[in-house]
Design a protein around this motif. Structure first.
Motif, PDB file in Angstrom:
ATOM      1  N   ARG A   1       0.175   9.320  -8.796  1.00  0.00           N
ATOM      2  CA  ARG A   1       1.129  10.411  -8.930  1.00  0.00           C
ATOM      3  C   ARG A   1       2.450  10.048  -8.268  1.00  0.00           C
ATOM      4  N   LEU A   2       2.382   9.424  -7.109  1.00  0.00           N
ATOM      5  CA  LEU A   2       3.586   9.008  -6.426  1.00  0.00           C
ATOM      6  C   LEU A   2       4.306   7.922  -7.224  1.00  0.00           C
ATOM      7  N   GLU A   3       3.564   6.985  -7.743  1.00  0.00           N
ATOM      8  CA  GLU A   3       4.183   5.934  -8.559  1.00  0.00           C
ATOM      9  C   GLU A   3       4.804   6.525  -9.815  1.00  0.00           C
ATOM     10  N   ASN A   4       4.134   7.537 -10.379  1.00  0.00           N
ATOM     11  CA  ASN A   4       4.670   8.197 -11.568  1.00  0.00           C
ATOM     12  C   ASN A   4       6.020   8.843 -11.255  1.00  0.00           C
ATOM     13  N   TYR A   5       6.117   9.489 -10.087  1.00  0.00           N
ATOM     14  CA  TYR A   5       7.380  10.087  -9.674  1.00  0.00           C
ATOM     15  C   TYR A   5       8.458   9.011  -9.535  1.00  0.00           C
ATOM     16  N   TYR A   6       8.149   7.926  -8.842  1.00  0.00           N
ATOM     17  CA  TYR A   6       9.149   6.877  -8.643  1.00  0.00           C
ATOM     18  C   TYR A   6       9.555   6.213  -9.960  1.00  0.00           C
TER      19      TYR A   6
ATOM     20  N   GLU B   1      13.986  15.789  -3.277  1.00  0.00           N
ATOM     21  CA  GLU B   1      13.265  16.740  -2.431  1.00  0.00           C
ATOM     22  C   GLU B   1      11.764  16.739  -2.717  1.00  0.00           C
ATOM     23  N   TYR B   2      11.383  16.269  -3.869  1.00  0.00           N
ATOM     24  CA  TYR B   2       9.962  16.186  -4.201  1.00  0.00           C
ATOM     25  C   TYR B   2       9.225  15.304  -3.197  1.00  0.00           C
ATOM     26  N   LEU B   3       9.943  14.332  -2.636  1.00  0.00           N
ATOM     27  CA  LEU B   3       9.330  13.445  -1.636  1.00  0.00           C
ATOM     28  C   LEU B   3       8.926  14.199  -0.381  1.00  0.00           C
TER      29      LEU B   3
ATOM     30  N   MET C   1       0.844  -1.196   0.000  1.00  0.00           N
ATOM     31  CA  MET C   1       0.000   0.000   0.000  1.00  0.00           C
ATOM     32  C   MET C   1       0.884   1.252   0.000  1.00  0.00           C
ATOM     33  N   LEU C   2       0.444   2.269  -0.735  1.00  0.00           N
ATOM     34  CA  LEU C   2       1.132   3.538  -0.705  1.00  0.00           C
ATOM     35  C   LEU C   2       0.756   4.313   0.552  1.00  0.00           C
ATOM     36  N   ARG C   3       1.688   5.153   1.002  1.00  0.00           N
ATOM     37  CA  ARG C   3       1.362   6.024   2.129  1.00  0.00           C
ATOM     38  C   ARG C   3       0.534   7.190   1.611  1.00  0.00           C
ATOM     39  N   ILE C   4      -0.713   7.257   1.996  1.00  0.00           N
ATOM     40  CA  ILE C   4      -1.555   8.375   1.614  1.00  0.00           C
ATOM     41  C   ILE C   4      -2.045   9.053   2.885  1.00  0.00           C
ATOM     42  N   PHE C   5      -1.827  10.359   3.013  1.00  0.00           N
ATOM     43  CA  PHE C   5      -2.196  11.055   4.229  1.00  0.00           C
ATOM     44  C   PHE C   5      -3.638  11.522   4.165  1.00  0.00           C
ATOM     45  N   SER C   6      -4.327  11.439   5.291  1.00  0.00           N
ATOM     46  CA  SER C   6      -5.710  11.881   5.363  1.00  0.00           C
ATOM     47  C   SER C   6      -5.774  13.395   5.331  1.00  0.00           C
ATOM     48  N   THR C   7      -6.975  13.936   5.223  1.00  0.00           N
ATOM     49  CA  THR C   7      -7.133  15.375   5.145  1.00  0.00           C
ATOM     50  C   THR C   7      -7.238  16.026   6.514  1.00  0.00           C
ATOM     51  N   PHE C   8      -7.213  15.246   7.579  1.00  0.00           N
ATOM     52  CA  PHE C   8      -7.211  15.826   8.922  1.00  0.00           C
ATOM     53  C   PHE C   8      -6.185  15.095   9.776  1.00  0.00           C
ATOM     54  N   PHE C   9      -5.542  15.847  10.662  1.00  0.00           N
ATOM     55  CA  PHE C   9      -4.703  15.204  11.655  1.00  0.00           C
ATOM     56  C   PHE C   9      -4.672  16.101  12.877  1.00  0.00           C
ATOM     57  N   GLY C  10      -4.331  15.542  14.014  1.00  0.00           N
ATOM     58  CA  GLY C  10      -4.337  16.321  15.249  1.00  0.00           C
ATOM     59  C   GLY C  10      -2.996  16.292  15.921  1.00  0.00           C
ATOM     60  N   ILE C  11      -2.726  17.351  16.653  1.00  0.00           N
ATOM     61  CA  ILE C  11      -1.521  17.426  17.461  1.00  0.00           C
ATOM     62  C   ILE C  11      -1.918  17.821  18.865  1.00  0.00           C
ATOM     63  N   LEU C  12      -1.406  17.083  19.834  1.00  0.00           N
ATOM     64  CA  LEU C  12      -1.701  17.360  21.232  1.00  0.00           C
ATOM     65  C   LEU C  12      -0.776  18.459  21.735  1.00  0.00           C
TER      66      LEU C  12
ATOM     67  N   ALA D   1      11.111   4.686  -1.354  1.00  0.00           N
ATOM     68  CA  ALA D   1      10.412   3.849  -2.337  1.00  0.00           C
ATOM     69  C   ALA D   1      10.073   2.491  -1.743  1.00  0.00           C
ATOM     70  N   ASN D   2      10.942   1.990  -0.871  1.00  0.00           N
ATOM     71  CA  ASN D   2      10.675   0.693  -0.248  1.00  0.00           C
ATOM     72  C   ASN D   2       9.555   0.759   0.778  1.00  0.00           C
ATOM     73  N   VAL D   3       9.241   1.936   1.258  1.00  0.00           N
ATOM     74  CA  VAL D   3       8.111   2.111   2.164  1.00  0.00           C
ATOM     75  C   VAL D   3       6.838   2.417   1.383  1.00  0.00           C
ATOM     76  N   ASP D   4       6.956   3.205   0.348  1.00  0.00           N
ATOM     77  CA  ASP D   4       5.784   3.726  -0.362  1.00  0.00           C
ATOM     78  C   ASP D   4       5.205   2.758  -1.395  1.00  0.00           C
ATOM     79  N   LEU D   5       6.057   1.963  -2.030  1.00  0.00           N
ATOM     80  CA  LEU D   5       5.615   1.191  -3.198  1.00  0.00           C
ATOM     81  C   LEU D   5       5.202  -0.230  -2.828  1.00  0.00           C
ATOM     82  N   PRO D   6       4.324  -0.818  -3.659  1.00  0.00           N
ATOM     83  CA  PRO D   6       4.030  -2.250  -3.494  1.00  0.00           C
ATOM     84  C   PRO D   6       5.310  -3.068  -3.621  1.00  0.00           C
ATOM     85  N   GLU D   7       5.302  -4.237  -3.017  1.00  0.00           N
ATOM     86  CA  GLU D   7       6.527  -5.038  -2.934  1.00  0.00           C
ATOM     87  C   GLU D   7       7.157  -5.298  -4.288  1.00  0.00           C
TER      88      GLU D   7
END
Length: 807
Positions: A31-36, A310-312, A1-12, A77-83
């Protein structure tokens, strides 16, 4: 699975949970796969070149930053991309081995933990290297270290562990904005990783100093298309990995400030920053790393060609600018005035219309070698923001002034600079001052002894570089510009581009002989699609030096922009008004220059005295802004930072400070009765007159209520244990607005001497013999001490109007 961030996050934080609303849609996996798909082959090609025969064969200009960048890309890439799409991580081992070899591993060395920037250098010559390594090594540690081969994991741990000391030893001024942010972020994060509370504490202390300086007088490396990218990426790193909730809140507010600045100055009709810039490596186009931010924010076309690691940083960013921040980008016209320092003229103005933008700076940033102090930006793309091009367009050149000492008006000739030998195109270190009121700007350049005694100069020229226009008008007459230069003199010159235009009038020139050289329009046949207006200040073949000159060479320019000139009548009226606008004052005598012009919205003036000396003074109208980042006269910058509890407390304490009245010829006051940015700087001491002293390990200042103008002489009762702790910086500034004090260029290093006893010392700057008089006018003045060497102590002050008085 790719790392996709949600549209909300919280900080305590201390106040509970803060929810940051992310207005930009989550990055899509394709888009991320296209970059890689582009970046991974490039990284593998880099490795293949490095390991030609299975062994590392580094080339002379191999940079340690490049080694870490490729590790970062492969690990991410080893974290973001399928195996099935992940690249091998075995090449990370030789990359990290080379990086470790470039690290100073001697614990006794003053640069222990830092890195050689290039393979060719035998030792550490640029201490910024550790910051650029840490910036991409840290996310590898947090996100991918368990995926690394065991050997690579051990090497990475050793590199980062030493980097803690590299960052601690790397002391950075707050006005070196991008490196200062890197430094405190890295200290805090690395201190957390390796259980180094000393590093965490020092990082938080440096963050506090940075916040105080930014709150006091703005972002120093202002509007930089290169370094704002570093600033925001570094703050994003802190937001991701720093644990302390109050520190996270401070970083989030800094991101709010930077993004407000970015949105205000991003000129979407040309997809670049409008206005003056503190530092740029791209004179012709003014584009760099920040374009990536507006790509991700939906205000610039998507870059489907980049392979830059740096695009990452933007793919993995948590903070996204709020909708209200981005909406400011669509407000036309908008007048932005910002401070970027506490000295004379250290502010910049931009007036941004929907089809043209004018920008100027009141002073040069750090010697003016990389900055754009007078600029015109043209709208190049239509139908925005609704219709973005599918691909990044071909950029067209900006229009800009440059003080040129190397016959390089376009910034294309790079040469080794700094201790590290980075190749840059730097222009002359000229003195500049000026002012702007909406569509009109006045700028004056002066080539001082510091400029002309620079050994790298080959010529001295003032250029205004401009994009090839549809028509050039000289004194309201159209002309053709061919290979033969055209004398412009002091006539009004107008460049028309469709329904927009800008004009230039050369108000004054002076060459090395004190004569008034003519300005010429030049078409040198370059490939960039630009012409230039040039003033020649030096004779060809004559050695360059200030020796023997009676007054510094220089020139003055008046620039006016015209918007929405969509009829012949409108254009002709605009041209006539500019040509006939009066020069209300023009006084030039030696080092004194006073110019006043009749702008469209009121008079604009710039007065400079003693311009070729350290005692220069500059007065302008309009004067300095009433905040650190203002939009149409309203400060947006300080209110953002004052949401940080530490800054809010500082503001409260500052409002309670009362000026010390000086009604007699002699006045004493206790050091502890001033204002210290940090309360811990005031400490008990039984040998002090008031039983308390100030340790100048942070900024401290004292307000004086001056009743009579004159020369005042300052003494201080001080103590310093040895020559490594016996100096601090001092400056004095008059209040010009509530809470704003403007330095007149006065100040410097105050060397107090060392010894075991307390003693009274007079103010002498830079170890010079004469006592320095403070030339004070009636009003409220601020005397500020800043750290230079640690642990110097101050007990009491004495101020007198008699140079022979002693406390």
């Amino acid at each position: 699975m790719l790392r996709i961030f949600s549209t909300f996050f919280g900080i305590l934080c201390f106040f509970g949970t803060i929810t940051f609303v992310v207005t930009v849609p989550a990055v899509e996996s394709d888009r991320l796969e296209n970059y890689y798909s582009r970046a991974i082959p490039a990284a593998e090609g880099f490795v293949k070149r490095l390991l030609k025969n299975g062994n590392a064969e580094p080339w002379e200009n191999l940079g340690v930053r490049s080694l870490i960048d490729q590790c970062y890309l492969l690990a991410s890439a080893n974290v973001d991309l399928p195996e099935e799409k992940r690249p091998s991580l075995e090449p990370v081992i030789p990359l990290l081995k080379l990086a470790e070899e470039m690290q100073d591993r001697n614990p006794e060395s003053r640069t222990f933990g830092n890195f050689r920037w290039y393979w060719r250098t035998p030792e550490v010559t640029d201490q910024n290297a550790v910051e650029f390594v840490a910036a991409h090594a840290i996310p590898i540690w947090f996100e991918a270290r368990d995926k690394l081969p065991p050997e690579a994991r051990l090497i990475l741990a050793r590199i980062l562990r030493r980097s803690v000391d590299g960052c601690l030893k790397h002391r950075v001024r707050s006005d070196y904005t991008n490196i200062a942010i890197y430094n405190f972020v890295h200290l805090i994060i690395l201190g957390q990783i390796f259980d180094r509370p000393d590093a965490v504490q020092e990082g938080e202390r440096r963050l506090q100093f940075f916040l105080l300086n930014i709150w006091d007088h703005g972002i120093f490396e202002y509007n930089s298309p290169t370094y704002y990218a570093v600033d925001v990426d570094a703050l994003q790193l802190g937001l991701r990995y720093i644990k302390n909730s109050s520190t996270k809140l401070a970083i989030q507010k800094l991101l709010d400030l930077f993004w407000t600045d970015l949105a205000l100055n991003w000129y979407q009709p040309s997809f670049r920053h409008a206005g003056a810039q503190s530092r740029t490596y791209n004179y012709l186009y003014g584009v760099a790393g920040t374009t990536r931010f507006f790509d991700f924010a939906g205000l610039a076309p998507t870059d489907n060609s980049t392979k830059n690691p740096e695009y990452l940083n933007s793919f993995h960013a948590l903070y996204k600018p709020d909708k209200k921040i981005l909406e400011r980008n669509q407000q036309y016209p908008r007048l932005i005035v910002r401070r970027w320092g506490g000295g004379q003229g250290q502010w910049a103005t931009s007036y941004i219309l929907n089809d043209i933008a004018l920008g100027s700076a009141g002073a040069p940033y750090r010697g003016a070698r990389q900055n754009m102090v007078l600029t015109v930006d043209l709208a190049d793309f239509e139908g925005l923001p609704q219709k973005l091009p599918q691909e990044p367009p071909k950029f067209l050149p900006r229009n800009y002034f440059i003080a040129d000492g190397r016959e390089d008006p376009y910034g294309t000739n790079r040469y080794p600079t700094s201790n590290a030998g980075h190749e840059k195109a730097l222009h002359a270190e000229a003195f500049w001052f000026g002012a702007q009121r909406t569509v009109d700007a006045l700028g004056i350049v002066v080539y001082t002894p510091e400029t002309l005694n620079d050994p790298v100069l080959t010529n001295v020229q003032s250029h205004f570089v401009f994009r090839k226009p549809e028509t050039i008008f000289l004194n309201n007459n159209p002309i053709e510009l061919s290979a033969e230069p055209v004398e412009a003199g002091d006539k009004a010159i107008v460049f028309r581009y469709g329904n927009k235009a800008f004009g230039i009038r050369v108000l004054w020139t002076r060459d090395k002989d004190g004569q008034s050289p003519k300005a010429f329009l030049v078409n040198d046949g370059n490939k960039h699609g630009v012409y230039r207006l040039t003033v020649q200040h030096w004779s060809q073949g004559v050695p360059i030096s200030y020796d023997g000159l009676t007054a510094p060479p220089g020139a003055a320019f008046w620039v006016r922009v015209g918007s929405n000139l969509d009829s012949v009548e409108k254009f002709d009226t605009w041209c006539r008004n500019f040509a006939e606008a009066p020069i209300e004052k023009l006084e030039v005598q030696g080092n004194h220059i006073a110019i006043q012009i009749a702008g469209s919205d009121g008079s604009i003036s710039a007065i400079g005295t003693e311009l070729a000396t350290p005692s220069f003074q500059v007065i302008t109208e309009p004067a300095e802004p009433n905040g650190i980042l203002t939009l149409n006269g309203n400060d947006l910058g300080r209110p953002i930072l004052e949401q940080i509890p530490m800054i809010a407390d500082l503001v409260k304490r500052k409002t309670e400070l009362k000026p010390i009245p000086l009604e007699s010829t002699q006045t004493y006051w206790e050091a502890e009765n001033g204002f210290c940015f940090f309360n811990f700087l005031i400490e008990p001491n039984n040998e002090a007159s008031g039983k308390r002293v100030v340790r100048v390990n942070g900024d401290a200042f004292w307000l004086l209520d001056i009743k009579r103008a004159g020369d005042y002489y300052l003494w201080a009762r001080v103590s310093a244990i040895d020559p490594e702790h016996d100096s601090f910086m001092i400056d004095w500034a008059k209040q010009v607005h509530d809470g704003l004090y403007l330095s007149k260029g006065s100040g410097g290093a105050w060397h107090i001497g060392s010894g075991t006893d307390w003693r009274w010392v007079p103010l002498k700057l830079e170890n010079q013999k004469p006592i320095v008089p403070l030339k004070l006018e009636p009003g409220t003045w601020r005397i500020t001490l800043r750290p230079r060497e640690p642990d110097a102590l101050v007990d009491r002050f004495f101020l007198t109007t008699d140079p022979n008085d002693k406390p």
